[in-house]
Design a protein around this motif. Structure first.
Motif, PDB file in Angstrom:
ATOM      1  N   ASN A  19      -3.707  -1.454  20.335  1.00 32.53           N
ATOM      2  CA  ASN A  19      -2.477  -0.695  19.872  1.00 32.53           C
ATOM      3  C   ASN A  19      -1.959  -1.246  18.626  1.00 32.53           C
ATOM      4  N   VAL A  20      -2.854  -1.981  17.823  1.00 25.74           N
ATOM      5  CA  VAL A  20      -2.374  -2.619  16.460  1.00 25.74           C
ATOM      6  C   VAL A  20      -2.597  -1.572  15.367  1.00 25.74           C
ATOM      7  N   THR A  21      -1.727  -1.394  14.537  1.00 24.35           N
ATOM      8  CA  THR A  21      -1.771  -0.300  13.276  1.00 24.35           C
ATOM      9  C   THR A  21      -2.908  -0.716  12.388  1.00 24.35           C
ATOM     10  N   ILE A  22      -3.872   0.095  12.176  1.00 23.23           N
ATOM     11  CA  ILE A  22      -4.662  -0.342  11.252  1.00 23.23           C
ATOM     12  C   ILE A  22      -4.530   0.737   9.883  1.00 23.23           C
ATOM     13  N   PRO A  23      -4.273   0.020   8.706  1.00 15.02           N
ATOM     14  CA  PRO A  23      -4.081   1.037   7.579  1.00 15.02           C
ATOM     15  C   PRO A  23      -5.605   1.643   7.039  1.00 15.02           C
ATOM     16  N   SER A  24      -5.176   2.869   6.404  1.00 19.48           N
ATOM     17  CA  SER A  24      -6.405   3.374   6.074  1.00 19.48           C
ATOM     18  C   SER A  24      -7.139   2.778   4.901  1.00 19.48           C
ATOM     19  N   GLY A  25      -8.730   2.634   5.232  1.00 17.17           N
ATOM     20  CA  GLY A  25      -9.371   1.853   4.172  1.00 17.17           C
ATOM     21  C   GLY A  25      -9.793   0.745   4.659  1.00 17.17           C
ATOM     22  N   SER A  26      -9.422   0.274   5.957  1.00 16.30           N
ATOM     23  CA  SER A  26      -9.740  -0.921   6.783  1.00 16.30           C
ATOM     24  C   SER A  26     -10.710  -0.783   7.718  1.00 16.30           C
ATOM     25  N   THR A  27     -11.270  -1.981   7.916  1.00 16.50           N
ATOM     26  CA  THR A  27     -12.199  -1.802   9.102  1.00 16.50           C
ATOM     27  C   THR A  27     -11.442  -2.474  10.261  1.00 16.50           C
ATOM     28  N   TYR A  28     -11.915  -2.064  11.372  1.00 15.12           N
ATOM     29  CA  TYR A  28     -11.340  -2.546  12.761  1.00 15.12           C
ATOM     30  C   TYR A  28     -12.272  -2.485  14.013  1.00 15.12           C
ATOM     31  N   ILE A  29     -11.767  -3.073  15.037  1.00 16.58           N
ATOM     32  CA  ILE A  29     -12.519  -2.879  16.400  1.00 16.58           C
ATOM     33  C   ILE A  29     -11.776  -2.082  17.165  1.00 16.58           C
ATOM     34  N   PRO A  30     -12.390  -0.772  17.436  1.00 11.62           N
ATOM     35  CA  PRO A  30     -11.576   0.214  18.000  1.00 11.62           C
ATOM     36  C   PRO A  30     -11.728   0.159  19.627  1.00 11.62           C
ATOM     37  N   GLY A  31     -12.556  -0.581  20.032  1.00 14.83           N
ATOM     38  CA  GLY A  31     -12.658  -0.780  21.784  1.00 14.83           C
ATOM     39  C   GLY A  31     -12.625  -1.889  22.038  1.00 14.83           C
ATOM     40  N   VAL A  36     -18.366  -3.638  17.547  1.00 11.98           N
ATOM     41  CA  VAL A  36     -18.281  -2.455  17.043  1.00 11.98           C
ATOM     42  C   VAL A  36     -17.236  -2.374  15.859  1.00 11.98           C
ATOM     43  N   LEU A  37     -17.502  -2.289  14.916  1.00 11.81           N
ATOM     44  CA  LEU A  37     -16.446  -2.022  13.614  1.00 11.81           C
ATOM     45  C   LEU A  37     -16.561  -0.590  13.140  1.00 11.81           C
ATOM     46  N   CYS A  38     -15.316  -0.095  12.980  1.00 10.98           N
ATOM     47  CA  CYS A  38     -15.249   1.276  12.228  1.00 10.98           C
ATOM     48  C   CYS A  38     -14.301   1.058  10.997  1.00 10.98           C
ATOM     49  N   LEU A  39     -14.357   2.024  10.161  1.00 10.95           N
ATOM     50  CA  LEU A  39     -13.531   2.182   9.019  1.00 10.95           C
ATOM     51  C   LEU A  39     -12.441   3.295   9.315  1.00 10.95           C
ATOM     52  N   CYS A  40     -11.446   2.810   9.202  1.00  9.54           N
ATOM     53  CA  CYS A  40     -10.267   3.798   9.378  1.00  9.54           C
ATOM     54  C   CYS A  40     -10.015   4.749   7.908  1.00  9.54           C
ATOM     55  N   LYS A  44      -8.469   8.512  11.073  1.00  6.69           N
ATOM     56  CA  LYS A  44      -9.749   8.772  11.840  1.00  6.69           C
ATOM     57  C   LYS A  44     -10.945   7.475  11.453  1.00  6.69           C
ATOM     58  N   ASN A  45     -11.664   7.434  12.265  1.00  5.11           N
ATOM     59  CA  ASN A  45     -12.799   6.847  12.179  1.00  5.11           C
ATOM     60  C   ASN A  45     -13.965   7.469  11.371  1.00  5.11           C
ATOM     61  N   LEU A  46     -14.144   6.949  10.031  1.00  6.94           N
ATOM     62  CA  LEU A  46     -14.703   7.699   9.132  1.00  6.94           C
ATOM     63  C   LEU A  46     -16.162   7.341   9.489  1.00  6.94           C
ATOM     64  N   TRP A  47     -16.560   6.049   9.942  1.00  5.59           N
ATOM     65  CA  TRP A  47     -17.589   5.551  10.390  1.00  5.59           C
ATOM     66  C   TRP A  47     -17.712   4.365  11.300  1.00  5.59           C
ATOM     67  N   CYS A  48     -18.480   4.128  12.137  1.00  7.60           N
ATOM     68  CA  CYS A  48     -18.418   3.051  12.817  1.00  7.60           C
ATOM     69  C   CYS A  48     -19.949   2.556  13.105  1.00  7.60           C
ATOM     70  N   GLN A  49     -20.097   1.136  13.213  1.00  8.47           N
ATOM     71  CA  GLN A  49     -21.428   0.701  13.268  1.00  8.47           C
ATOM     72  C   GLN A  49     -21.231  -0.534  14.157  1.00  8.47           C
ATOM     73  N   ALA A  50     -22.205  -0.667  14.922  1.00 10.92           N
ATOM     74  CA  ALA A  50     -22.561  -1.895  16.021  1.00 10.92           C
ATOM     75  C   ALA A  50     -23.111  -2.913  14.992  1.00 10.92           C
ATOM     76  N   VAL A  51     -22.472  -4.172  15.234  1.00  6.80           N
ATOM     77  CA  VAL A  51     -23.245  -5.295  14.580  1.00  6.80           C
ATOM     78  C   VAL A  51     -24.370  -6.062  15.347  1.00  6.80           C
TER      79      VAL A  51
END
Length: 134
Positions: A19-31, A36-40, A44-51
């Motif tokens: 529940n940490v706020t992630i600003p738009s345009g940053s990557t983060y771990i959603p789960g 698994v990294l996503c771009l906020c 919304k999750n613009l795209w997510c990718q598994a490393v």
């Protein structure tokens, strides 16, 4: 109209799994999976990718750590456990051999100890003396 822009601005972020706020345009771990990294993008999750990661080829046994691609080599721990198991099996084997040999001596009645043999001769001679006296 300004109130509407402010409400859009509030929705212009994402929340990660803690529940940490992630600003738009940053990557983060959603789960809970740290790989698994996503771009906020605008809330919304613009795209997510598994490393994808690979453990070191120098390590046969490993466990994963808490961060993505963190591998903890367990080879030394496995060596110690295997050594302990082998030592335990060896000790059990020696104990079983000792019991087997002790049981075999008891079954045949053969005494390997010189003092036991001397006691047996004394016993036989005293029995013999009793028979002679009677």
């Amino acid at each position: 109209m300004d109130g509407h822009k402010n409400s859009n601005h509030v929705d212009d972020h994402c929340l990660d799994f803690q529940n940490v706020t992630i600003p738009s345009g940053s990557t983060y771990i959603p789960g809970s999976d740290p790989c698994v990294l996503c771009l906020c993008e605008h809330g919304k999750n613009l795209w997510c990718q598994a490393v994808r990661c690979a453990a070191s080829e120098d390590c046969l046994f490993y466990t994963t750590g808490k961060s993505c691609c963190e591998f903890i080599c367990m080879d030394r721990v496995v060596e110690v456990i295997c050594g302990f198991c082998l030592l335990s099996l060896l000790m059990i084997g020696v104990f079983v051999y000792y019991l087997h040999r002790k049981n075999r001596k008891m079954a045949t009645g053969i005494s390997m100890n010189k003092s036991d043999a001397d006691v047996a001769l004394v016993d036989h001679s005293s029995i013999y003396e009793k028979k002679v006296k009677i």
